[in-house]
Design a protein around this motif. Structure first.
Motif, PDB file in Angstrom:
ATOM      1  N   TYR A 185       0.821  -1.204   0.000  1.00 48.69           N
ATOM      2  CA  TYR A 185       0.000   0.000   0.000  1.00 48.69           C
ATOM      3  C   TYR A 185       0.859   1.260   0.000  1.00 48.69           C
ATOM      4  O   TYR A 185       1.932   1.296   0.597  1.00 48.69           O
ATOM      5  N   PRO A 186       0.371   2.317  -0.617  1.00 44.08           N
ATOM      6  CA  PRO A 186       1.065   3.609  -0.562  1.00 44.08           C
ATOM      7  C   PRO A 186       0.786   4.299   0.773  1.00 44.08           C
ATOM      8  O   PRO A 186       0.000   3.790   1.588  1.00 44.08           O
ATOM      9  N   PRO A 187       1.410   5.459   1.032  1.00 43.68           N
ATOM     10  CA  PRO A 187       1.077   6.219   2.241  1.00 43.68           C
ATOM     11  C   PRO A 187      -0.430   6.483   2.325  1.00 43.68           C
ATOM     12  O   PRO A 187      -1.102   6.674   1.309  1.00 43.68           O
ATOM     13  N   LEU A 188      -0.932   6.457   3.551  1.00 45.94           N
ATOM     14  CA  LEU A 188      -2.379   6.580   3.780  1.00 45.94           C
ATOM     15  C   LEU A 188      -2.822   8.030   3.620  1.00 45.94           C
ATOM     16  O   LEU A 188      -2.419   8.895   4.403  1.00 45.94           O
ATOM     17  N   PRO A 189      -3.663   8.336   2.613  1.00 47.05           N
ATOM     18  CA  PRO A 189      -4.028   9.729   2.355  1.00 47.05           C
ATOM     19  C   PRO A 189      -5.213  10.205   3.204  1.00 47.05           C
ATOM     20  O   PRO A 189      -6.194   9.478   3.391  1.00 47.05           O
ATOM     21  N   LEU A 190      -5.106  11.422   3.697  1.00 47.72           N
ATOM     22  CA  LEU A 190      -6.201  12.090   4.400  1.00 47.72           C
ATOM     23  C   LEU A 190      -6.731  13.181   3.483  1.00 47.72           C
ATOM     24  O   LEU A 190      -5.975  14.047   3.037  1.00 47.72           O
ATOM     25  N   TYR A 191      -8.037  13.130   3.218  1.00 50.40           N
ATOM     26  CA  TYR A 191      -8.659  14.068   2.276  1.00 50.40           C
ATOM     27  C   TYR A 191      -9.425  15.168   2.997  1.00 50.40           C
ATOM     28  O   TYR A 191     -10.008  14.950   4.063  1.00 50.40           O
ATOM     29  N   ARG A 192      -9.424  16.336   2.384  1.00 50.43           N
ATOM     30  CA  ARG A 192     -10.439  17.357   2.651  1.00 50.43           C
ATOM     31  C   ARG A 192     -11.081  17.674   1.307  1.00 50.43           C
ATOM     32  O   ARG A 192     -10.417  18.138   0.386  1.00 50.43           O
ATOM     33  N   ASN A 193     -12.331  17.370   1.195  1.00 49.17           N
ATOM     34  CA  ASN A 193     -13.067  17.470  -0.065  1.00 49.17           C
ATOM     35  C   ASN A 193     -12.387  16.595  -1.117  1.00 49.17           C
ATOM     36  O   ASN A 193     -12.334  15.391  -0.963  1.00 49.17           O
ATOM     37  N   THR A 194     -11.786  17.171  -2.134  1.00 44.44           N
ATOM     38  CA  THR A 194     -11.178  16.351  -3.189  1.00 44.44           C
ATOM     39  C   THR A 194      -9.657  16.366  -3.150  1.00 44.44           C
ATOM     40  O   THR A 194      -9.011  15.782  -4.025  1.00 44.44           O
ATOM     41  N   ALA A 195      -9.071  17.011  -2.169  1.00 39.12           N
ATOM     42  CA  ALA A 195      -7.614  17.165  -2.111  1.00 39.12           C
ATOM     43  C   ALA A 195      -7.021  16.359  -0.968  1.00 39.12           C
ATOM     44  O   ALA A 195      -7.589  16.301   0.138  1.00 39.12           O
ATOM     45  N   VAL A 196      -5.870  15.752  -1.228  1.00 45.88           N
ATOM     46  CA  VAL A 196      -5.120  15.088  -0.170  1.00 45.88           C
ATOM     47  C   VAL A 196      -4.382  16.164   0.622  1.00 45.88           C
ATOM     48  O   VAL A 196      -3.559  16.892   0.075  1.00 45.88           O
ATOM     49  N   ILE A 197      -4.688  16.269   1.916  1.00 42.78           N
ATOM     50  CA  ILE A 197      -4.083  17.312   2.739  1.00 42.78           C
ATOM     51  C   ILE A 197      -2.976  16.778   3.637  1.00 42.78           C
ATOM     52  O   ILE A 197      -2.224  17.559   4.223  1.00 42.78           O
ATOM     53  N   ASP A 198      -2.864  15.453   3.728  1.00 39.46           N
ATOM     54  CA  ASP A 198      -1.815  14.874   4.574  1.00 39.46           C
ATOM     55  C   ASP A 198      -1.719  13.389   4.256  1.00 39.46           C
ATOM     56  O   ASP A 198      -2.636  12.802   3.661  1.00 39.46           O
ATOM     57  N   THR A 199      -0.627  12.771   4.616  1.00 36.23           N
ATOM     58  CA  THR A 199      -0.518  11.312   4.627  1.00 36.23           C
ATOM     59  C   THR A 199      -0.149  10.907   6.049  1.00 36.23           C
ATOM     60  O   THR A 199       0.707  11.520   6.682  1.00 36.23           O
ATOM     61  N   LEU A 200      -0.827   9.879   6.538  1.00 39.07           N
ATOM     62  CA  LEU A 200      -0.735   9.543   7.957  1.00 39.07           C
ATOM     63  C   LEU A 200       0.285   8.444   8.210  1.00 39.07           C
ATOM     64  O   LEU A 200       0.247   7.386   7.568  1.00 39.07           O
ATOM     65  N   ASP A 201       1.157   8.692   9.164  1.00 41.46           N
ATOM     66  CA  ASP A 201       2.056   7.667   9.675  1.00 41.46           C
ATOM     67  C   ASP A 201       1.722   7.343  11.130  1.00 41.46           C
ATOM     68  O   ASP A 201       2.294   6.431  11.712  1.00 41.46           O
ATOM     69  N   ASP A 202       0.791   8.095  11.681  1.00 42.24           N
ATOM     70  CA  ASP A 202       0.340   7.929  13.068  1.00 42.24           C
ATOM     71  C   ASP A 202      -1.150   8.239  13.079  1.00 42.24           C
ATOM     72  O   ASP A 202      -1.582   9.282  12.585  1.00 42.24           O
ATOM     73  N   GLN A 203      -1.960   7.328  13.606  1.00 42.38           N
ATOM     74  CA  GLN A 203      -3.415   7.506  13.595  1.00 42.38           C
ATOM     75  C   GLN A 203      -3.981   7.787  14.988  1.00 42.38           C
ATOM     76  O   GLN A 203      -5.192   7.699  15.188  1.00 42.38           O
ATOM     77  N   SER A 204      -3.133   8.128  15.931  1.00 42.81           N
ATOM     78  CA  SER A 204      -3.594   8.254  17.312  1.00 42.81           C
ATOM     79  C   SER A 204      -4.618   9.368  17.502  1.00 42.81           C
ATOM     80  O   SER A 204      -5.407   9.312  18.445  1.00 42.81           O
ATOM     81  N   MET A 205      -4.619  10.368  16.626  1.00 42.92           N
ATOM     82  CA  MET A 205      -5.568  11.479  16.775  1.00 42.92           C
ATOM     83  C   MET A 205      -6.745  11.378  15.809  1.00 42.92           C
ATOM     84  O   MET A 205      -7.549  12.304  15.713  1.00 42.92           O
ATOM     85  N   LEU A 206      -6.862  10.250  15.109  1.00 42.47           N
ATOM     86  CA  LEU A 206      -7.866  10.156  14.059  1.00 42.47           C
ATOM     87  C   LEU A 206      -9.290  10.263  14.605  1.00 42.47           C
ATOM     88  O   LEU A 206     -10.109  11.040  14.082  1.00 42.47           O
ATOM     89  N   THR A 207      -9.632   9.524  15.651  1.00 43.21           N
ATOM     90  CA  THR A 207     -10.985   9.599  16.207  1.00 43.21           C
ATOM     91  C   THR A 207     -11.274  10.992  16.757  1.00 43.21           C
ATOM     92  O   THR A 207     -12.364  11.537  16.559  1.00 43.21           O
ATOM     93  N   THR A 208     -10.299  11.583  17.422  1.00 44.37           N
ATOM     94  CA  THR A 208     -10.473  12.940  17.941  1.00 44.37           C
ATOM     95  C   THR A 208     -10.656  13.941  16.802  1.00 44.37           C
ATOM     96  O   THR A 208     -11.537  14.817  16.862  1.00 44.37           O
TER      97      THR A 208
END
Length: 480
Positions: A178-201
């Motif tokens: 898999y490639p780096p995990l993309p985080l989207y806002r609308n249609t744009a990738v705004i970050d790639t996650l290497d740590d998901q500890s704040m995802l639920t928050t």
């Protein structure tokens, strides 16, 4: 009957209604016509077990906010998803249609060239056409390419992951696939996650921002948590808080998230006119041992059509409309949510055929005639049919944990082995929710009825197990 309130009497009537709601018996309904269309919040967990909430049996972690949500509304004991896997389950939820009808199977990853067809109507598109602001936060998993993203499927805004949170370079069984995990806002990738500890928050904060932004108009919020799907991550505020370990910590943070959303609704004066629905996409991923949830004694888990794979908590709350504290034993399924919301809001149903039906009478405390529900897995295998308390499971292969396996608690899964169900078996789920005793010989009429339902479904939707070709299939959207 429509009631018109004068400005003078309105506060008094509201106070009397609140008192009546408090006094009501659990199986009674209080009807107050909403002054505006109700807001709708649909909260969808990922890989959560039937027994993962306190009110459904969890004991090693606490879920006070979800338990209170159940106390404030209708809690189903027999609530289903039609597919025990991510993408298919989400397609069914959002369209009110079996995902195999839509050519959505399994769990789409970063290589998928297809997604939910834009010609299909989602809950968001249906409500948007009826004057709703629409927002999505969380896991999408219905196509990561541009034509299939949430903003192309009726959502005004989107923040979240395009697919499962384990589809990243750190997958324990597929490193570097898999490639780096993309985080989207609308249609744009705004970050790639290497740590998901704040995802639920972060999901929770984004959900609250949407509620605040949309408070002056009716809104639909789809909050699709990425967890408790593995890999498990939790913020510092919940790390080590449960007796069970990391999985319990994660469940407590999801519970906190629900509490934060309800708190914001109260602060803004929106709680009385907001419908909240809480459920999950499928049962626990049992091969992950201590990093998986609880089935509360149901058979098997995610990736199977046994009860542990497809039966989920189902909680529906709408103050003064749905009875508080009602434990509902009638069967229902996620495909029923879209038509139910259409009936409540007066929205126009999709033009294309859907498979769900409104369960508003059940939510209002009434009895409905049972209807057949179907469970599909793999590529269009009709594995089971449910009709009220009855369930007929057809011969098929399914995965299971080998007996005597030492279960892990480190995020590394054990291996399944495949078992074969050699002949169809009928179960009385009211007496035997664990599906341990075949009662087909003593119930020939029920057996014949459920087989008839299955044969009708095969004509419409096909069935790979019997090599049946369906006439009612539609195509997924594709990008070549």
């Amino acid at each position: 009957m429509t009631i018109s309130y004068s400005n003078l009497l309105f506060p008094l009537l509201i106070a009397l209604a609140a008192f009546a709601s408090f006094q009501n018996k659990p199986d009674e309904k209080v009807t107050i016509e909403s002054p505006t269309k109700p807001n709708i919040i649909l909260i969808f967990a990922d890989d959560m077990g039937y027994g993962d909430l306190g009110v459904y049996g969890a004991t090693e972690w606490k879920t006070p906010n979800l338990d209170q949500l159940a106390a404030d509304g209708v809690r189903f004991t027999q609530f289903y998803v039609p597919h025990a896997v991510c993408s298919a389950s989400r397609a069914a939820l959002l369209t009110g249609t079996y995902a195999n009808r839509l050519e959505i199977f399994g769990a789409l990853d970063h290589t998928a060239k297809h997604g939910l067809n834009p010609t299909e109507t989602t809950i968001a598109e249906m409500l948007k056409g009826n004057g709703y602001a629409t927002g999505m936060v969380g896991k999408w998993h219905l196509g990561h390419l541009a034509p299939f993203l949430p903003t192309e499927q009726g959502f005004d805004s989107y923040y979240g992951l395009p697919y499962s949170n384990d589809m990243w370079p750190h997958h324990p069984e597929a490193k570097d696939y898999y490639p780096p995990l993309p985080l989207y806002r609308n249609t744009a990738v705004i970050d790639t996650l290497d740590d998901q500890s704040m995802l639920t928050t972060n999901y929770t904060e984004e959900a609250i921002k949407f509620i605040e932004k949309s408070k002056e108009e009716p809104f639909f919020l789809y909050l699709a948590h990425s967890m408790p799907h593995v890999p498990l991550f939790v913020s510092d505020k919940f790390k080590g808080k449960s007796e069970q370990g990391l999985y319990g910590d994660v469940m407590m943070e999801i519970d906190w998230s629900v509490g934060q959303v309800r708190k914001k609704l109260e602060e803004l004066g929106l709680a009385e006119n907001t419908i909240i629905i809480f459920t999950s996409d499928n049962g626990p991923w049992l091969s992950y041992g201590g990093h998986a949830g609880l089935t509360a004694g149901l058979r098997e888990g995610k990736g199977t059509s046994w009860e542990g794979g497809i039966r989920e908590p189902g909680i529906f709350v709408w103050p003064n409309h749905f009875p508080a504290g009602k434990v509902e034993n009638q069967a229902a399924m996620t495909i029923d949510i879209l038509p139910t919301l259409a009936e409540i809001t007066g929205a126009k149903l999709p033009e294309l055929l859907i498979d769900g039906s409104s369960i508003l009478p059940i939510l209002e405390g009434k009895e409905m005639e049972p209807r057949p529900y179907f469970a599909y897995y793999n590529r269009n295998e009709l594995q089971a049919v449910i009709y009220g308390k009855w369930k007929l499971v057809f011969p098929h292969s399914y995965r299971s944990i080998p007996e005597g396996t030492v279960m892990p608690n480190d995020g590394i899964p054990v291996k399944y082995h495949m078992l074969n169900l050699e002949k169809a078996e009928l179960f009385d789920l009211a007496a035997d929710p664990a599906e341990s005793t075949d009662v087909s010989k003593s119930n020939p009429e029920i057996l014949a009825k459920l087989n008839q339902f299955a044969n009708e479904a095969r004509v419409d939707l096909g069935d790979a197990l019997t090599e049946s070709e369906g006439t009612g299939m539609r195509k997924a959207g594709r990008v070549e």
